[in-house]
Design a protein around this motif. Structure first.
Motif, PDB file in Angstrom:
ATOM      1  N   GLU A 150      54.910  -2.293  41.565  1.00 23.15           N
ATOM      2  CA  GLU A 150      55.825  -2.236  42.866  1.00 23.15           C
ATOM      3  C   GLU A 150      57.247  -2.357  42.340  1.00 23.15           C
ATOM      4  O   GLU A 150      57.552  -2.414  41.251  1.00 23.15           O
ATOM      5  CB  GLU A 150      55.752  -3.601  43.699  1.00 23.15           C
ATOM      6  N   GLY A 151      58.176  -1.940  43.258  1.00 18.79           N
ATOM      7  CA  GLY A 151      59.427  -2.114  42.995  1.00 18.79           C
ATOM      8  C   GLY A 151      59.872  -0.811  41.709  1.00 18.79           C
ATOM      9  O   GLY A 151      59.440   0.122  42.181  1.00 18.79           O
ATOM     10  N   LEU A 152      60.538  -1.061  40.545  1.00 22.82           N
ATOM     11  CA  LEU A 152      60.736  -0.408  39.362  1.00 22.82           C
ATOM     12  C   LEU A 152      59.541   0.307  39.063  1.00 22.82           C
ATOM     13  O   LEU A 152      59.430   1.406  38.467  1.00 22.82           O
ATOM     14  CB  LEU A 152      61.454  -1.008  38.382  1.00 22.82           C
TER      15      LEU A 152
ATOM     16  N   LYS B 211      60.543  -1.932  28.934  1.00 23.61           N
ATOM     17  CA  LYS B 211      61.021  -2.950  29.611  1.00 23.61           C
ATOM     18  C   LYS B 211      61.669  -2.643  30.974  1.00 23.61           C
ATOM     19  O   LYS B 211      62.808  -2.100  30.603  1.00 23.61           O
ATOM     20  CB  LYS B 211      61.946  -4.076  28.756  1.00 23.61           C
ATOM     21  N   ALA B 212      61.225  -3.095  32.084  1.00 23.05           N
ATOM     22  CA  ALA B 212      62.147  -2.877  33.106  1.00 23.05           C
ATOM     23  C   ALA B 212      61.944  -4.188  34.334  1.00 23.05           C
ATOM     24  O   ALA B 212      60.554  -4.507  34.665  1.00 23.05           O
ATOM     25  CB  ALA B 212      61.673  -1.603  33.939  1.00 23.05           C
ATOM     26  N   GLY B 213      62.907  -4.699  34.622  1.00 25.04           N
ATOM     27  CA  GLY B 213      62.740  -6.000  35.423  1.00 25.04           C
ATOM     28  C   GLY B 213      62.024  -6.960  34.813  1.00 25.04           C
ATOM     29  O   GLY B 213      62.521  -7.183  33.362  1.00 25.04           O
TER      30      GLY B 213
ATOM     31  N   TRP C 210      68.862   3.855  30.624  1.00 24.96           N
ATOM     32  CA  TRP C 210      67.946   3.135  29.451  1.00 24.96           C
ATOM     33  C   TRP C 210      68.800   2.777  28.364  1.00 24.96           C
ATOM     34  O   TRP C 210      69.209   3.694  27.631  1.00 24.96           O
ATOM     35  CB  TRP C 210      66.794   4.326  29.150  1.00 24.96           C
ATOM     36  N   ALA C 211      68.727   1.708  27.961  1.00 25.45           N
ATOM     37  CA  ALA C 211      69.215   1.286  26.674  1.00 25.45           C
ATOM     38  C   ALA C 211      68.046   1.533  25.629  1.00 25.45           C
ATOM     39  O   ALA C 211      66.937   1.265  25.943  1.00 25.45           O
ATOM     40  CB  ALA C 211      69.652  -0.175  26.761  1.00 25.45           C
ATOM     41  N   PHE C 212      68.628   1.669  24.404  1.00 27.72           N
ATOM     42  CA  PHE C 212      67.619   2.022  23.342  1.00 27.72           C
ATOM     43  C   PHE C 212      67.902   1.093  22.122  1.00 27.72           C
ATOM     44  O   PHE C 212      69.062   1.095  21.394  1.00 27.72           O
ATOM     45  CB  PHE C 212      67.789   3.576  22.874  1.00 27.72           C
ATOM     46  N   TYR C 213      66.853   0.334  21.609  1.00 29.18           N
ATOM     47  CA  TYR C 213      66.858  -0.641  20.535  1.00 29.18           C
ATOM     48  C   TYR C 213      66.005  -0.365  19.659  1.00 29.18           C
ATOM     49  O   TYR C 213      64.875   0.076  19.789  1.00 29.18           O
ATOM     50  CB  TYR C 213      66.741  -2.214  21.067  1.00 29.18           C
TER      51      TYR C 213
ATOM     52  N   THR D 226      68.285  -1.060  32.299  1.00 30.78           N
ATOM     53  CA  THR D 226      69.516  -1.512  32.497  1.00 30.78           C
ATOM     54  C   THR D 226      70.387  -1.124  33.492  1.00 30.78           C
ATOM     55  O   THR D 226      70.604  -0.006  33.805  1.00 30.78           O
ATOM     56  CB  THR D 226      70.552  -1.559  30.994  1.00 30.78           C
ATOM     57  N   LYS D 227      70.789  -2.328  34.231  1.00 28.75           N
ATOM     58  CA  LYS D 227      71.749  -1.895  35.568  1.00 28.75           C
ATOM     59  C   LYS D 227      72.807  -2.732  35.531  1.00 28.75           C
ATOM     60  O   LYS D 227      72.759  -4.032  35.276  1.00 28.75           O
ATOM     61  CB  LYS D 227      70.851  -2.005  36.736  1.00 28.75           C
TER      62      LYS D 227
END
Length: 142
Positions: free
Chosen positions: A31-33, A57-59, A112-115, A141-142
């Protein structure tokens, strides 16, 4: 005899309910993202000699991809399995979609942040040379 049937039915129902609860486990609810995500559980891809892990990773949710590849950059390894998509720009591939999850800065300032091992990368995924055993994160990331 009626009592024996009731006990048997009760035991069977209890076993079914226990199995159903166990099957739900820690699965991500799409759901969501995550409603357009291609993968909701940790998954392994490929059979190459180099193995890297990519945590998406999202949310509040995440999934880890173990990628076995013969490619030399992370971008090529992820593109090989359809895990990322984006637009080619003057600085390389601009990630817009990871695991089916869209981040569009023009729409809602998300990206999208990249680590690598918790440190922000100074190159994009298509410029990141990979070595066996490395761990990367792609963070919505937002």
């Amino acid at each position: 005899m009626n009592s024996a049937i009731r006990k048997t039915v009760s035991v069977v129902l209890a076993a079914v309910m226990l199995f159903a609860v166990a099957a739900c486990g820690n699965k991500i609810i799409p759901e969501g993202l995550w409603e357009n995500a291609a993968y909701l559980e940790d998954t392994t891809f490929g059979s190459g000699k180099t193995t890297v892990q990519v945590e998406v990773k999202a949310g509040e949710q995440s999934v880890t991809f173990t990628v076995k590849t013969d490619k030399t950059t992370l971008g090529d390894a992820l593109l090989e399995h359809g895990l990322i998509a984006g637009d080619e720009g003057p600085y390389g591939l601009y990630l817009k979609t990871v695991n089916g999850i869209l981040a569009d800065y023009d729409v809602d300032q998300s990206y999208w942040a990249f680590y690598k091992d918790g440190e922000m990368m100074m190159v994009g995924v298509d410029g990141a040379d990979i070595a066996d055993g490395e761990h990367y994160e792609l963070v919505y990331t937002k």
